[in-house]
Design an enzyme around this catalytic site. Structure first.
Site, PDB file in Angstrom:
ATOM      1  N   ILE A  20       0.395  -1.213   0.386  1.00 32.64           N
ATOM      2  CA  ILE A  20       0.752  -0.521   0.395  1.00 32.64           C
ATOM      3  C   ILE A  20       0.867   0.942   0.251  1.00 32.64           C
ATOM      4  CG2 ILE A  20      -1.328   1.037   1.418  1.00 32.64           C
ATOM      5  CD1 ILE A  20      -2.877  -1.012   2.127  1.00 32.64           C
TER       6      ILE A  20
ATOM      7  N   ASP B 174      14.189   5.494  10.956  1.00 28.67           N
ATOM      8  CA  ASP B 174      13.764   4.742  12.048  1.00 28.67           C
ATOM      9  C   ASP B 174      12.836   5.335  12.914  1.00 28.67           C
ATOM     10  OD1 ASP B 174      13.989   3.526  13.870  1.00 28.67           O
ATOM     11  OD2 ASP B 174      15.863   3.141  14.872  1.00 28.67           O
TER      12      ASP B 174
ATOM     13  N   ASN C 260       2.257   5.005   6.944  1.00 21.95           N
ATOM     14  CA  ASN C 260       1.661   3.196   6.853  1.00 21.95           C
ATOM     15  C   ASN C 260       2.442   2.078   7.452  1.00 21.95           C
ATOM     16  OD1 ASN C 260      -0.304   1.267   5.084  1.00 21.95           O
ATOM     17  ND2 ASN C 260       2.669   1.425   4.323  1.00 21.95           N
TER      18      ASN C 260
ATOM     19  N   SER D   7      -7.444  -1.053   9.908  1.00 23.09           N
ATOM     20  CA  SER D   7      -7.372  -2.186   9.848  1.00 23.09           C
ATOM     21  C   SER D   7      -9.146  -2.043  10.753  1.00 23.09           C
ATOM     22  CB  SER D   7      -6.907  -2.856  10.139  1.00 23.09           C
ATOM     23  OG  SER D   7      -7.585  -4.434  10.012  1.00 23.09           O
TER      24      SER D   7
ATOM     25  N   TYR E   4      -2.367  -7.299  16.449  1.00 24.47           N
ATOM     26  CA  TYR E   4      -2.483  -6.196  15.816  1.00 24.47           C
ATOM     27  C   TYR E   4      -4.451  -5.381  15.821  1.00 24.47           C
ATOM     28  CZ  TYR E   4      -3.785  -5.102  10.684  1.00 24.47           C
ATOM     29  OH  TYR E   4      -3.634  -4.004   9.312  1.00 24.47           O
TER      30      TYR E   4
ATOM     31  N   LYS F 247      -4.113  -1.230  16.217  1.00 26.26           N
ATOM     32  CA  LYS F 247      -5.059  -0.600  15.372  1.00 26.26           C
ATOM     33  C   LYS F 247      -5.979   0.664  15.985  1.00 26.26           C
ATOM     34  CE  LYS F 247      -2.712  -1.128  11.547  1.00 26.26           C
ATOM     35  NZ  LYS F 247      -2.316  -0.587  10.995  1.00 26.26           N
TER      36      LYS F 247
ATOM     37  N   VAL G  76      -6.998  -6.146   1.206  1.00 28.25           N
ATOM     38  CA  VAL G  76      -5.888  -5.753   0.516  1.00 28.25           C
ATOM     39  C   VAL G  76      -4.855  -6.460  -0.054  1.00 28.25           C
ATOM     40  CG1 VAL G  76      -4.193  -3.986  -1.042  1.00 28.25           C
ATOM     41  CG2 VAL G  76      -6.296  -3.007   1.041  1.00 28.25           C
TER      42      VAL G  76
ATOM     43  N   THR H  81      -2.014  -8.037  -0.748  1.00 27.90           N
ATOM     44  CA  THR H  81      -0.329  -7.765   0.010  1.00 27.90           C
ATOM     45  C   THR H  81       0.383  -8.820   0.517  1.00 27.90           C
ATOM     46  OG1 THR H  81      -0.802  -7.044   2.144  1.00 27.90           O
ATOM     47  CG2 THR H  81      -1.215  -5.202   0.864  1.00 27.90           C
TER      48      THR H  81
END
Length: 269
Positions: free
Chosen positions: A13, A58, A86, A149, A168, A172, A201, A203
């Site tokens: 993305i 970084d 992102n 997400s 995750y 998020k 998506v 990916t």
């Protein structure tokens, strides 16, 4: 002329954001990456488009982020219209597919699962936004976008009945509320923020999770519980095109919201 900074721009993305934005020569596109080792296709694109500027950084280092802000400032004359965060962590390989109750007796694994995701999806997002905020404040558009997400959405979790991907999902969800906090804090300065899901998506990360026909079918069946129209993953091109449309319409009324790539809280996939 608009200036854009994309955090996590080497592939998927992030790369597609750079690709689509840089197709307009009036845009100045800053691609922020972790390492040149994985930047092959990005370097190839930048060699043909002079409005792409690649900066290695970084985002876990406050001092490197300050250096990055200075580097961006030199390219953009001290401002930044749109920041798109992102970068992400999908959790640990050992535990990301476990549901909550499976961590009984595996508390250390649970902490690693949450900590690893929070590090990138929350803490480093805040570090990055704060480092680049002075540039955003001096720009014309003043927009900050956090790529989130639908899995971090409570109604979506209930509808899809997915009990795993804890790190995750939790991180998020935390990122979503942070963006709402930024929105209310920065409203008086005209800065608008948004948390946005890119959709399901195609990916490398998505393929890693659904790395077998059985896993893909499980994901598909889960998403179809919420939206029977879902047939599979969408392309990065389709996702980013839709996201850019939403970013273009980001105003004070939408600021702080968590929406899909379609600009609403329903069509997540």
């Amino acid at each position: 002329m608009s200036s854009w900074a994309i955090v996590g721009a080497t592939r998927g993305i992030g790369f597609e954001f750079v690709k689509q934005l840089s197709s307009d020569s009036k845009n100045t596109v800053i691609a922020l990456i972790r390492s040149q080792a994985t930047a092959g296709q990005l370097n190839e694109l930048a060699a043909t488009r002079k409005n792409i500027h690649i900066i290695e950084t970084d985002i876990s280092s406050l001092s490197r982020l300050e250096e990055t802000a200075n580097s961006i400032s030199k390219v953009t004359n001290g401002s930044l219209d749109v920041l798109i965060y992102n970068a992400y962590s999908a959790g640990t390989d050992e535990a990301k597919l476990l549901p909550p109750s499976a961590f009984r007796g595996k508390e250390d694994a649970f902490k690693r699962e949450i900590d690893e995701s929070l590090s990138v999806n929350l803490f480093q997002a805040v570090y990055t936004i704060n480092a680049l905020l002075p540039l955003v404040e001096k720009s014309q558009q003043k927009k900050i976008v956090y790529i989130s997400s639908g899995i971090g959405d409570i109604p979506t979790t209930r509808a899809t009945e997915m009990p795993n991907l804890l790190g995750y999902s939790v991180s998020k969800a935390a990122g979503n509320i942070i963006m709402a906090k930024y929105a209310v804090e920065l409203k008086a300065k005209g800065i608008r923020t948004l948390a946005m899901s890119p959709g399901w998506v195609e990916t490398d990360a998505a393929r890693d999770i659904s790395n077998s026909p059985e896993a893909f079918q499980w994901m598909l069946s889960s998403f179809q519980k919420m939206d029977p129209r879902v047939k599979g993953m969408i392309s990065t091109e389709q996702s980013v095109k839709a996201q850019l449309s939403v970013i273009g319409s980001l105003d004070e009324k939408l600021s702080g919201a968590f929406v899909s790539h379609n600009g609403n809280d329903k069509d997540w996939f």
